[in-house]
Design an enzyme around this catalytic site. Sequence first.
Site, short mmCIF file in Angstrom:
data_model
loop_
_atom_site.label_atom_id
_atom_site.label_comp_id
_atom_site.label_asym_id
_atom_site.label_seq_id
_atom_site.Cartn_x
_atom_site.Cartn_y
_atom_site.Cartn_z
N GLY A 60 0.78 -1.22 0.00
CA GLY A 60 0.00 0.00 0.00
C GLY A 60 0.81 1.27 0.00
O GLY A 60 0.24 2.36 -0.11
N TYR A 61 2.13 1.19 0.14
CA TYR A 61 2.96 2.39 0.14
C TYR A 61 3.21 2.84 -1.29
O TYR A 61 3.92 2.17 -2.06
CB TYR A 61 4.30 2.14 0.84
CG TYR A 61 4.20 1.81 2.32
CD1 TYR A 61 3.06 2.08 3.06
CD2 TYR A 61 5.28 1.23 2.98
CE1 TYR A 61 2.98 1.77 4.40
CE2 TYR A 61 5.21 0.93 4.32
CZ TYR A 61 4.06 1.20 5.04
OH TYR A 61 4.00 0.89 6.38
N GLN A 62 2.62 3.99 -1.63
CA GLN A 62 2.78 4.56 -2.98
C GLN A 62 2.47 3.55 -4.08
O GLN A 62 3.22 3.38 -5.03
CB GLN A 62 4.18 5.16 -3.16
CG GLN A 62 4.45 6.41 -2.37
CD GLN A 62 4.43 6.20 -0.86
OE1 GLN A 62 3.47 6.55 -0.18
NE2 GLN A 62 5.51 5.63 -0.33
#
Length: 348
Positions: A60-62
């Site tokens: 979900g990070y970037q």
Amino acid sequence: MQYTKLGNSDLTVSRICMGCMGFGDAKNGQHSWTLDEEHSREIIKEGLDLGVNFFDTAIGYQSGTSEQYVGRALRDFAKREDVVVATKFLPRTPEEIQQGISGQEHIERMINTSLKNLGLDYVDLYIYHMWDHETPLYDIMDGLNRIVKEGKARYIGISNCFAYQLAKANALAEKEGFQKFVSIQGHYNLIFREEEREMAKLCAEDNIAMTPYSALAGGRLSKHPGETSKRLEEDSYAKLKYDDTARQDQVIINRVAELADKRGVSMTEISLAWLLTKVTAPVVGATKLHHIQGAAKAVDLQLTEEEKKYLEEAYVPHKLVGVMAQNTPAAAKQDHVWSTGSQKIETK
């Protein structure tokens, strides 16, 4: 650098885990302060040179670009067997639920996408990012057990849960012969110590590793009064977590600054030296070289009992905010944004 075992696993990890939420293409994320690939690689390389072998990222990070940056850097700068790579998966989306995608199928899709992003055959630690109230716990634990059996993950961990949820999950795993969670990544630092009420006691009794995030409270525990940064100014999620208690927290932050000046070290070193007396390996985000350098130095700093008491005695109870405030079936149904990270993740 010092090293230790990660809970009941055979993973040997550095006492500092590099948090990689600050890496990734800002156009594909929620944070304007994230680093491009060139600067991300520079910090990852510095961490490796300082002895850090434990790296934490998430799909979900970037929109997966953090995983891509981390994977490429580690493949270029380290041997696979010398590093411990952790990543996290999101709950099922409303679209997947509507389509009848099971929890097991969802986890398989997620791990395959993360491995593709990372360019790896397996991850060392696969983390259940936040509790999914729309998916049966059996499906989650079965799905995680399957990917461990397939060799796609060596161990499993969990993040953003209550102690009763972790105990319930591991009890189910023991009953069914599934893999148990060996680590918990919760919100824990000098100005937010609610994990001490139940979670820390459970982890001590069952030898579950604590690898907390927000170790420096979004930079608040590393800045002298008057100092600021782009992240402090623009990180809306950190503001949500800390702005309401800023006055009471400032008392502790001032004491960190006082001790740092007295000892001739950075506030980062004081804050993390305290946390290192409580947990296995804090997850420390780094967007500048001095961030990871200060974190590495903290491992060798010993606080006296009087100093620890001085830092702790001004703490007052804090209410749950952010993801944990929404960790109920009712809250999850009211607002699904927290569980998807407001991002579209392409999986196959």
